[in-house]
Each structure stands twice: as structure tokens, then as C-alpha cells.
Design a protein around this motif. Structure first.
Motif, PDB file in Angstrom:
ATOM      1  N   GLN A 108       0.830  -1.211   0.000  1.00  0.00           N
ATOM      2  CA  GLN A 108       0.000   0.000   0.000  1.00  0.00           C
ATOM      3  C   GLN A 108       0.862   1.257   0.000  1.00  0.00           C
ATOM      4  O   GLN A 108       0.591   2.213  -0.723  1.00  0.00           O
ATOM      5  N   ILE A 109       1.913   1.252   0.824  1.00  0.00           N
ATOM      6  CA  ILE A 109       2.794   2.420   0.899  1.00  0.00           C
ATOM      7  C   ILE A 109       3.521   2.616  -0.425  1.00  0.00           C
ATOM      8  O   ILE A 109       3.605   3.738  -0.947  1.00  0.00           O
ATOM      9  N   ASN A 110       4.023   1.532  -0.986  1.00  0.00           N
ATOM     10  CA  ASN A 110       4.749   1.641  -2.245  1.00  0.00           C
ATOM     11  C   ASN A 110       3.855   2.114  -3.384  1.00  0.00           C
ATOM     12  O   ASN A 110       4.268   2.880  -4.247  1.00  0.00           O
ATOM     13  N   ASN A 111       2.605   1.636  -3.368  1.00  0.00           N
ATOM     14  CA  ASN A 111       1.666   2.051  -4.423  1.00  0.00           C
ATOM     15  C   ASN A 111       1.275   3.515  -4.286  1.00  0.00           C
ATOM     16  O   ASN A 111       0.873   4.153  -5.268  1.00  0.00           O
ATOM     17  N   SER A 112       1.370   4.047  -3.077  1.00  0.00           N
ATOM     18  CA  SER A 112       1.010   5.446  -2.858  1.00  0.00           C
ATOM     19  C   SER A 112       2.155   6.407  -3.210  1.00  0.00           C
ATOM     20  O   SER A 112       1.969   7.613  -3.279  1.00  0.00           O
ATOM     21  N   CYS A 113       3.320   5.838  -3.413  1.00  0.00           N
ATOM     22  CA  CYS A 113       4.498   6.643  -3.772  1.00  0.00           C
ATOM     23  C   CYS A 113       4.763   6.520  -5.267  1.00  0.00           C
ATOM     24  O   CYS A 113       4.682   5.437  -5.832  1.00  0.00           O
ATOM     25  N   THR A 114       5.090   7.603  -5.913  1.00  0.00           N
ATOM     26  CA  THR A 114       5.372   7.580  -7.352  1.00  0.00           C
ATOM     27  C   THR A 114       6.864   7.383  -7.567  1.00  0.00           C
ATOM     28  O   THR A 114       7.585   8.281  -8.020  1.00  0.00           O
ATOM     29  N   ILE A 115       7.322   6.176  -7.203  1.00  0.00           N
ATOM     30  CA  ILE A 115       8.737   5.836  -7.367  1.00  0.00           C
ATOM     31  C   ILE A 115       8.928   5.185  -8.726  1.00  0.00           C
ATOM     32  O   ILE A 115       8.291   4.179  -9.038  1.00  0.00           O
ATOM     33  N   LYS A 116       9.771   5.771  -9.551  1.00  0.00           N
ATOM     34  CA  LYS A 116      10.001   5.243 -10.893  1.00  0.00           C
ATOM     35  C   LYS A 116      11.447   4.810 -11.045  1.00  0.00           C
ATOM     36  O   LYS A 116      12.352   5.400 -10.469  1.00  0.00           O
ATOM     37  N   HIS A 117      11.645   3.783 -11.831  1.00  0.00           N
ATOM     38  CA  HIS A 117      13.009   3.317 -12.096  1.00  0.00           C
ATOM     39  C   HIS A 117      13.728   4.302 -13.010  1.00  0.00           C
ATOM     40  O   HIS A 117      13.095   4.973 -13.823  1.00  0.00           O
ATOM     41  N   PRO A 118      15.051   4.373 -12.927  1.00  0.00           N
ATOM     42  CA  PRO A 118      15.811   5.206 -13.869  1.00  0.00           C
ATOM     43  C   PRO A 118      15.535   4.768 -15.306  1.00  0.00           C
ATOM     44  O   PRO A 118      15.255   3.601 -15.566  1.00  0.00           O
ATOM     45  N   ALA A 119      15.628   5.737 -16.214  1.00  0.00           N
ATOM     46  CA  ALA A 119      15.293   5.448 -17.618  1.00  0.00           C
ATOM     47  C   ALA A 119      16.431   4.686 -18.287  1.00  0.00           C
ATOM     48  O   ALA A 119      17.274   5.261 -18.976  1.00  0.00           O
ATOM     49  N   ARG A 120      16.489   3.407 -18.052  1.00  0.00           N
ATOM     50  CA  ARG A 120      17.445   2.577 -18.765  1.00  0.00           C
ATOM     51  C   ARG A 120      16.757   1.271 -19.130  1.00  0.00           C
ATOM     52  O   ARG A 120      15.978   0.725 -18.359  1.00  0.00           O
ATOM     53  N   LYS A 121      17.005   0.809 -20.318  1.00  0.00           N
ATOM     54  CA  LYS A 121      16.310  -0.365 -20.837  1.00  0.00           C
ATOM     55  C   LYS A 121      17.291  -1.509 -21.001  1.00  0.00           C
ATOM     56  O   LYS A 121      18.335  -1.377 -21.616  1.00  0.00           O
ATOM     57  N   SER A 122      16.939  -2.652 -20.424  1.00  0.00           N
ATOM     58  CA  SER A 122      17.786  -3.832 -20.548  1.00  0.00           C
ATOM     59  C   SER A 122      17.423  -4.600 -21.818  1.00  0.00           C
ATOM     60  O   SER A 122      16.279  -4.581 -22.273  1.00  0.00           O
ATOM     61  N   LYS A 123      18.412  -5.263 -22.375  1.00  0.00           N
ATOM     62  CA  LYS A 123      18.169  -6.104 -23.557  1.00  0.00           C
ATOM     63  C   LYS A 123      17.738  -7.510 -23.165  1.00  0.00           C
ATOM     64  O   LYS A 123      17.419  -8.325 -24.024  1.00  0.00           O
ATOM     65  N   LEU A 124      17.771  -7.788 -21.864  1.00  0.00           N
ATOM     66  CA  LEU A 124      17.421  -9.116 -21.380  1.00  0.00           C
ATOM     67  C   LEU A 124      16.042  -9.098 -20.714  1.00  0.00           C
ATOM     68  O   LEU A 124      15.734  -8.193 -19.949  1.00  0.00           O
ATOM     69  N   THR A 125      15.252 -10.119 -21.007  1.00  0.00           N
ATOM     70  CA  THR A 125      13.938 -10.252 -20.380  1.00  0.00           C
ATOM     71  C   THR A 125      13.837 -11.603 -19.701  1.00  0.00           C
ATOM     72  O   THR A 125      14.130 -12.640 -20.313  1.00  0.00           O
ATOM     73  N   TRP A 126      13.461 -11.590 -18.445  1.00  0.00           N
ATOM     74  CA  TRP A 126      13.301 -12.837 -17.690  1.00  0.00           C
ATOM     75  C   TRP A 126      12.074 -13.579 -18.221  1.00  0.00           C
ATOM     76  O   TRP A 126      10.968 -13.057 -18.199  1.00  0.00           O
TER      77      TRP A 126
END
Length: 279
Positions: free
Chosen positions: A181-199
Motif C-alpha cells: 500500500q505504501i509503495n503504491n502510494s508513492c510515485t517511485i520510478k526506475h531510472p530510464a534505462r532499458k535492458s536487452k534481457l527479459t526474464w
């Protein structure tokens, strides 16, 4: 026994659900629930002191399969009240640390009595007569959960240990939800970097890997938290790892041994393919 217990525990569960729906504040909910539980425990213990079980099997069934339904809730709400009573009021960051610390304590809980924890989780029954039959001559170890009642007429050596395991599971779920709930209430975004690997494996497989690395203290000299490691894995492998990782880890803990199914497969695969290269 069946007639009394079916009615008792059905009514108990319905009332607890009613309290949860009508009282959203966690402290008020815990206090109200504990008041109700205390009354019902007294009723149950009064009946239990007079009731004579028809067989050893019936007694085991009561203390292993039924009693924890109320005692686990008692332990859970006492711990919830302790946690919420000292929870920071304003700062989401401080609240998050508070809940994460409490959750880490939950994860350490199985270490208190590893043998009984494994016994219960594996669905074993070979020691049921030792653990879940009353013995007036046997000492019951004093602990927080046993503060419910020390009377050997209403408890066995391990039924409250079992209730503590169930209560710990309930507390884990509660804390995971609060953190989410706390995390969803915060607008925390990852740095703009894109990986070429997908799990492309399952989420529970990557969670197994993350926790193994965490317990091995691989990152930052062992100081990196689960959340930090999960965030980096999310970025590196294009997979959304929110606080469901805690629930996934609970599933892993509840597996019959061995726990590291995915890791064991990796090790076997590496051995086989490494040997093939030299054949």
C-alpha cells in the motif's frame, strides 16, 4: 465434540470477519478483536476442562486441527497491536522501514524451533501423540504465546507453538499488504534505462534466486536489502517485482524440502553440460 466445536468455531470466524469489515483502523480492530477473543477463549477453556475426549485421536484432532483457529488469532492481534502502536505517524519512508523490519522478524521466526516448524510444514504426524495430547507431568516452556493460558488442562506442549506458526503467517500477509500500500502510494520510478534481457522464467524462480543471493550476502557486503536487490533485478531483466515477492517467498518456505527447486535445477544443469563439454 464435533457439534460443539463446529458451532463454536463457525460463530467465532464470522464475528472476527465482522470486526474486520466494520473496523478499518488496525489498532481499534486489534483491540476489539482481542476483547472478543478473550471472552470466547474463556468459554472454550471452561468446556475443555469438563469435556472427556472419546479417544487419543479425537484429542489430537482438537489440539492440532481446531484450537489454533482461535489461539493463532489471539497471538496475531497481540503482535499486530504491538507493531501498529509504535508505527510512525506521518513519514511513509519511516513507516516502510518499520513494517519491513517487522517483516524481517517474521522471516526469522522459523529459526526459533526448526524441528517442529519442519514437522508441521511437512504434514508429519509421527509425533502427534507427544505434541498434541495433554500431559500434566510435562513441563510447558514459558513464552509469549503461552501467556494465553498456562493451565495444562487446556493446552499441550506444542499446540501453542503451532498457533504461533499460523499467527506468523497471518502477520506476514498483513505486513506485505501494508508495504505494498505504501509503495503504491508513492510515485517511485526506475531510472530510464532499458535492458536487452527479459526474464522468461517464472516469478517464483527469480524470487528464489534473489533470496538465495540475499542470504548469501552477495551484494554490498551483505548490507543490501531484499527490496533493493529486487528493484535491480526488475530493471536488469524487464520483470515487475513488487511486494508480491514476499508472498512468493512464503510459498517457497511452505514447500516440502528441498526449498531450492530452481537452484538445484541450475546446479544439475551446469554439472551435466560442463561434463558434456569434455566428453
Amino acid at each position: 465434540m464435533k457439534i460443539y466445536c463446529d458451532a463454536f468455531f463457525c460463530e467465532f470466524e464470522l464475528e472476527i470477519e465482522k470486526i474486520k469489515k466494520e473496523t478499518t483502523d488496525p489498532i481499534s480492530q486489534a483491540k476489539q478483536a482481542l476483547q472478543y477473543i478473550e471472552v470466547r477463549l474463556k468459554e472454550l477453556f471452561k468446556w475443555l476442562k469438563k469435556y472427556i475426549f472419546n479417544s487419543i485421536e479425537e484429542e489430537i484432532h482438537f489440539f492440532k486441527e481446531l484450537k489454533f483457529k482461535i489461539t493463532s488469532k489471539c497471538i496475531f492481534y497481540k503482535k499486530l497491536l504491538d507493531i501498529e502502536s509504535i508505527s510512525p505517524l506521518n513519514s511513509n519512508k519511516q513507516k516502510l522501514k518499520h513494517y519491513e523490519k517487522a517483516l524481517d522478524i517474521c522471516y526469522q521466526f522459523p529459526k526459533k524451533d526448526k524441528e517442529f516448524y519442519k514437522y508441521f510444514r511437512s504434514g508429519s504426524s509421527y509425533n502427534d501423540q507427544l505434541y498434541f495430547v495433554r500431559n500434566l507431568d510435562k513441563q510447558i516452556i514459558n513464552s509469549d504465546e503461552n501467556s494465553i493460558n498456562f493451565d495444562k488442562k487446556v493446552c499441550t506442549s506444542h499446540d501453542l507453538k503451532l498457533a504461533s506458526i499460523i499467527a506468523n503467517d497471518l502477520l506476514e500477509i498483513y505486513l506485505e499488504e501494508k508495504i505494498e500500500q505504501i509503495n503504491n502510494s508513492c510515485t517511485i520510478k526506475h531510472p530510464a534505462r532499458k535492458s536487452k534481457l527479459t526474464w522468461t522464467g517464472t516469478k517464483i524462480e527469480i524470487v528464489e534466486l534473489i533470496y538465495s543471493l540475499y542470504y548469501q550476502k552477495i551484494f554490498n557486503g551483505g548490507k543490501a536489502e531484499i527490496k533493493e536487490i529486487a528493484e535491480e533485478f526488475s530493471i536488469a531483466f524487464n520483470i515487475q517485482l513488487d511486494n508480491s515477492i514476499y508472498r512468493c517467498f512464503t510459498d517457497i518456505k511452505n514447500r516440502p524440502t528441498p526449498k531450492g527447486k530452481f537452484l538445484n535445477g541450475l546446479s544439475e544443469n551446469l554439472d551435466e553440460n560442463s561434463n558434456d563439454e569434455f566428453d
